[in-house]
Design an enzyme around this catalytic site. Structure first.
Site, mmCIF file in Angstrom:
data_model
loop_
_atom_site.group_PDB
_atom_site.id
_atom_site.type_symbol
_atom_site.label_atom_id
_atom_site.label_comp_id
_atom_site.label_asym_id
_atom_site.label_seq_id
_atom_site.Cartn_x
_atom_site.Cartn_y
_atom_site.Cartn_z
ATOM 1 N N GLU A 129 0.840 -1.204 0.000
ATOM 2 C CA GLU A 129 0.000 0.000 0.000
ATOM 3 C C GLU A 129 0.872 1.250 0.000
ATOM 4 O O GLU A 129 1.785 1.367 0.813
ATOM 5 C CB GLU A 129 -0.930 -0.029 1.218
ATOM 6 C CG GLU A 129 -1.744 -1.306 1.265
ATOM 7 C CD GLU A 129 -3.112 -1.134 1.869
ATOM 8 O OE1 GLU A 129 -3.675 -0.037 1.800
ATOM 9 O OE2 GLU A 129 -3.612 -2.131 2.421
HETATM 10 C C1 LIG Z 1 -5.704 -10.342 7.279
HETATM 11 C C2 LIG Z 1 -4.626 -9.295 7.214
HETATM 12 C C3 LIG Z 1 -4.565 -8.440 6.135
HETATM 13 C C4 LIG Z 1 -3.559 -7.481 6.061
HETATM 14 N N1 LIG Z 1 -3.444 -6.716 4.935
HETATM 15 C C5 LIG Z 1 -2.388 -5.918 4.778
HETATM 16 C C6 LIG Z 1 -2.125 -5.326 3.516
HETATM 17 O O1 LIG Z 1 -2.829 -5.582 2.543
HETATM 18 N N2 LIG Z 1 -1.058 -4.505 3.414
HETATM 19 C C7 LIG Z 1 -0.235 -4.239 4.471
HETATM 20 O O2 LIG Z 1 0.731 -3.474 4.331
HETATM 21 N N3 LIG Z 1 -0.449 -4.818 5.677
HETATM 22 C C8 LIG Z 1 -1.485 -5.672 5.836
HETATM 23 N N4 LIG Z 1 -1.664 -6.330 7.008
HETATM 24 C C9 LIG Z 1 -0.828 -5.974 8.164
HETATM 25 C C10 LIG Z 1 0.575 -6.584 8.115
HETATM 26 O O3 LIG Z 1 0.482 -7.945 7.837
HETATM 27 C C11 LIG Z 1 1.229 -6.362 9.462
HETATM 28 O O4 LIG Z 1 1.221 -4.980 9.771
HETATM 29 C C12 LIG Z 1 2.684 -6.834 9.535
HETATM 30 O O5 LIG Z 1 2.880 -8.035 8.855
HETATM 31 C C13 LIG Z 1 3.044 -6.966 11.009
HETATM 32 O O6 LIG Z 1 4.377 -7.395 11.158
HETATM 33 P P1 LIG Z 1 5.006 -7.458 12.627
HETATM 34 O O7 LIG Z 1 6.369 -7.993 12.484
HETATM 35 O O8 LIG Z 1 4.820 -6.162 13.309
HETATM 36 O O9 LIG Z 1 4.096 -8.476 13.440
HETATM 37 P P2 LIG Z 1 3.850 -10.035 13.210
HETATM 38 O O10 LIG Z 1 3.836 -10.345 11.774
HETATM 39 O O11 LIG Z 1 2.637 -10.381 13.994
HETATM 40 O O12 LIG Z 1 5.137 -10.720 13.852
HETATM 41 C C14 LIG Z 1 5.224 -11.034 15.208
HETATM 42 C C15 LIG Z 1 5.695 -12.460 15.356
HETATM 43 O O13 LIG Z 1 5.725 -12.766 16.759
HETATM 44 C C16 LIG Z 1 5.374 -14.119 16.921
HETATM 45 N N5 LIG Z 1 4.937 -14.323 18.296
HETATM 46 C C17 LIG Z 1 3.775 -13.971 18.879
HETATM 47 N N6 LIG Z 1 3.767 -14.334 20.173
HETATM 48 C C18 LIG Z 1 4.954 -14.927 20.412
HETATM 49 C C19 LIG Z 1 5.537 -15.525 21.580
HETATM 50 N N7 LIG Z 1 4.895 -15.579 22.734
HETATM 51 N N8 LIG Z 1 6.777 -16.058 21.471
HETATM 52 C C20 LIG Z 1 7.463 -16.020 20.291
HETATM 53 N N9 LIG Z 1 6.954 -15.464 19.172
HETATM 54 C C21 LIG Z 1 5.710 -14.924 19.234
HETATM 55 C C22 LIG Z 1 4.267 -14.338 15.892
HETATM 56 O O14 LIG Z 1 4.125 -15.699 15.581
HETATM 57 C C23 LIG Z 1 4.779 -13.493 14.727
HETATM 58 O O15 LIG Z 1 5.509 -14.286 13.814
HETATM 59 C C24 LIG Z 1 -2.621 -7.337 7.101
HETATM 60 C C25 LIG Z 1 -2.678 -8.206 8.187
HETATM 61 C C26 LIG Z 1 -3.646 -9.184 8.235
HETATM 62 C C27 LIG Z 1 -3.657 -10.179 9.356
#
Ligand SMILES: Cc1cc2nc3c(=O)[nH]c(=O)nc-3n(C[C@H](O)[C@H](O)[C@H](O)COP(=O)(O)OP(=O)(O)OC[C@H]3O[C@@H](n4cnc5c(N)ncnc54)[C@H](O)[C@@H]3O)c2cc1C
Length: 640
Positions: free
Chosen positions: A115
């Site tokens: 996006e």
């Molecule tokens: C359905 C959906 C649609 C989306 N659409 C879009 C889109 O079109 N475009 C866009 O830009 N963004 C989109 N997003 C948002 C985007 O996916 C997220 O903002 C981004 O991937 C988040 O990354 P992160 O590393 O912050 O968190 P996460 O990807 O959640 O990474 C955190 C990690 O921590 C791990 N974890 C959790 N608890 C523990 C624990 N206790 N011990 C060890 N590990 C743990 C999890 O398994 C995970 O792998 C979407 C998300 C979803 C779910």
């Protein structure tokens, strides 16, 4: 602010600083010394944990291998901090970026679009996608003329939003703005257009969403209005994987085999202090590190999956709980043949129900996968939660009824359905964060603020791009840079903006080594000073107690001289407090709050005393006639 600070963390090369990617030998020594010191203290690099499993020792443990965790780990590795350990609960990397096979095609159950593309700035995720040759398709969102009216109101909202004070004090919800314009959607058509404009992006209704922080949305303002749908067999997650292989070892098949990435490790407890942290996982392993970076979603932080020891301070918990974890669900349906319209401008179609958000936004894949005969319908918020709790056949029946009401009774039955469940999954607890009304800069900065050696990252900590993949990526870099600075300088400071906009306008940051001090001018209690956190050894604000009443004019508790002089002047003028009492006698509650102090100050460090002083001096200088005094002091005290 954090982002601005973060960008300035590294000295520029021409200022005699270090190139960002390479740390000099001296720095490596520093790390090595610290590590050796730590090991000496701990009696070697490995030792038995209380749970019996071998306790590994490392510089930084990163919890979570989503986009932000991997981006942080790479930033640390590039800076020479290679002694890292990534603990991931699931058996894969990518987190909320995930593809799966449905009807023999790779579909994205999590993030799907890149996006913000083709704007003035380059979206880093778009750049990565281009490098990897990811298969993407521009989504054309123009639907029908009905959308135009909604866009007019949206543009007015953008203008209005830009007039609001930066602190967020006067923020309103998107719905409130619509009400001000007398444009509250009420017919099914108006409701679906409204849903398409807001809920479909934020996964929460406009009555919840902050106008100031989402209209206009920095993602589109900065990176451009275009969005690209990822439809690639390798999956959107290949971007995360590619990033990871830049610093983690792989085998000849390209599988990551680096022991610094541990999959299937569910973190259950983090014990942290000013010296480091111990992380425990559900398989009874424990790991020791100098720093811990938590990248789990804000939904997970709001749950009890991870126990923090000591418990997080109240200000942190409140800020975490105030932010929203929204739920966005893409349901996939497979049909024996196509019965929907396609062609230009026909990628999406909307269902205008009397029930807002009921199977509202439909999309076909004819462009991405011609002949696939797959429809995707998106639901959000309460509908997502409701649907997650029912079985697939009920959902299929409901979806079919909706399709029949749009296309007639003769359409074929769906042969297959896929319903992802992000909200029920304890490792995510939702899809992405949404900025709700009531959260301003103060709370937002508090979400990211480190506590001792415990740091936070993730999309929800992204200064401008929370909720998005690029937000997660940039937040990972920011948080890693904070830790790098902490390692290098022995401490890290974060400024949390005050709640009140007048304070923002009137406080002036001093060059002093820590703290912000006020200009010598009328000083109201609503102008609460920023909270400074993270000084090595300094406590989180939750540990600060107000001590004896009043503020002394003779340089209390080692407060910087400038502040002390300011207080002396005020005391002489009879403003604020005199001889340890408050002049605002009318406001007895303020006095009680300030006076109801513990006797803890004796044992406090200089930094702790200084924090107490900042808070107390603000209280002392309350204006007697300010009706908000009590409320603000009360709020501040409850916050700490
Ligand atoms: C359905 C959906 C649609 C989306 N659409 C879009 C889109 O079109 N475009 C866009 O830009 N963004 C989109 N997003 C948002 C985007 O996916 C997220 O903002 C981004 O991937 C988040 O990354 P992160 O590393 O912050 O968190 P996460 O990807 O959640 O990474 C955190 C990690 O921590 C791990 N974890 C959790 N608890 C523990 C624990 N206790 N011990 C060890 N590990 C743990 C999890 O398994 C995970 O792998 C979407 C998300 C979803 C779910």
């Amino acid at each position: 602010m954090l982002r601005e600070l973060n960008q300035s963390f590294w000295p520029k090369k021409d200022e005699g600083g270090l190139p960002r990617k390479m740390l000099p030998g001296a720095y490596h020594h520093l790390l090595q010394d610290r590590q050796e010191e730590g090991e000496r203290e701990r009696g070697g690099g490995r030792r038995e944990s209380s749970l019996g499993a071998a306790m590994d020792s490392t510089s930084v443990i990163i919890i979570g291998a989503g986009m932000s965790g991997i981006s942080a780990a790479k930033t640390l590795s590039d800076a020479g901090v290679k002694d890292i350990l990534i603990l991931e609960a699931t058996n894969r990397i990518g987190g909320r970026i995930r593809n799966t096979y449905f009807a023999d095609l790779s579909v994205e159950t999590g993030a799907n679009w890149i996006e913000g593309v083709h704007g003035e700035e380059q979206n880093p995720i778009w750049e990565m996608a281009q490098q990897l040759g990811l298969r993407t398709f521009r989504s054309d969102y123009t639907v029908e003329a009905a959308i135009d009216e909604s866009e007019k109101i949206h543009s007015l909202g953008e203008k209005y939003s830009k007039t609001l004070p930066p602190s967020g004090r006067n923020d309103i919800s998107i719905s409130t703005f619509q009400r001000l314009e007398n444009k509250i959607p009420s017919t099914p058509l108006e409701m679906i257009v409204d849903y398409y404009s807001y809920d479909y992006e934020f996964a929460e209704p406009p009555r919840v969403t902050s106008l100031q922080n989402t209209v206009p949305l920095p993602t589109f303002d900065d990176f451009g209005d275009n969005v690209y749908f990822v439809a690639d067999e390798r999956g959107y997650k290949s971007l995360v994987y590619n990033l990871a292989t830049m610093f983690l070892k792989t085998n000849s098949q390209g599988v990551i085999v680096d022991p610094r990435l541990q999959l299937g490790k569910v973190v259950t407890e983090i014990q942290y202090s000013g010296d480091g942290a111990t992380v425990s996982t559900d398989d009874t392993s424990s790991y020791r590190a100098d720093f811990v970076l938590v990248s789990v979603s804000i939904g997970v932080l709001q749950s009890d999956l991870i126990k923090f020891n000591p418990v997080l301070p109240k200000w942190k918990i409140l800020a975490l709980y105030e932010f929203d974890m929204a739920v966005y669900t893409k349901i996939f349906l497979k049909f024996p043949f196509k019965f929907w319209p396609d062609g230009d401008d026909r990628e999406f179609f909307l269902y205008a129900s009397k029930r807002r958000g009921y199977y509202p936004v439909w999309q076909h894949f004819e462009k991405q996968y011609p002949g696939a005969n797959i429809l995707m319908v998106t639901v959000t918020d309460e509908e997502s939660r409701r649907i997650e709790q029912q079985d697939e056949s009920t959902t299929k029946t409901e979806a079919m009824e909706v399709l029949r009401s749009m296309f007639g009774k003769d359409i074929p039955q769906a042969t297959d359905i896929l319903v992802p469940r992000w909200w029920s999954n304890k490792f995510f607890r939702g899809s992405f964060s949404n900025w709700p009304l009531g959260v301003n800069r103060h709370e937002f900065d508090s979400i990211k603020a480190p506590i001792k050696r415990l740091y936070f990252t993730g999309e929800h900590t992204s200064e401008h791009y929370n909720g998005y993949v690029h937000g997660a990526y940039l937040a990972g870099i920011d948080s890693a840079n904070m830790i790098i600075q902490h390692i290098r300088d022995g401490f890290f400071e974060v400024e949390i903006k005050p709640k009140d906009s007048r304070a923002e306008m009137e406080y002036k940051e001093d060059d002093h080594d820590h703290g912000c001090f006020y200009e010598d001018q009328q000083f109201w209690i609503t102008q609460m000073p920023p909270i400074i956190l993270g000084k090595e050894g300094a406590p989180p604000t939750s540990n600060i107690f107000m001590d004896s009443p009043g503020c002394k004019a003779d340089g209390p508790h080692g407060a910087p001289e400038a502040t002390s002089k300011l207080l002396q002047r005020r005391s002489k003028k009879g403003e604020g407090c005199e001889g340890g009492s408050i002049t605002s006698k009318e406001d007895r509650d303020v006095k009680v709050i300030v006076a109801a102090a513990s006797k803890r100050e004796k044992g406090m460090t200089r930094e702790q005393q200084h924090q107490v002083f900042i808070i107390r001096s603000a209280a002392c200088h309350s204006h007697p006639n300010d009706s908000r005094t009590k409320e603000n002091v009360g709020r501040h005290v409850s916050m700490i």
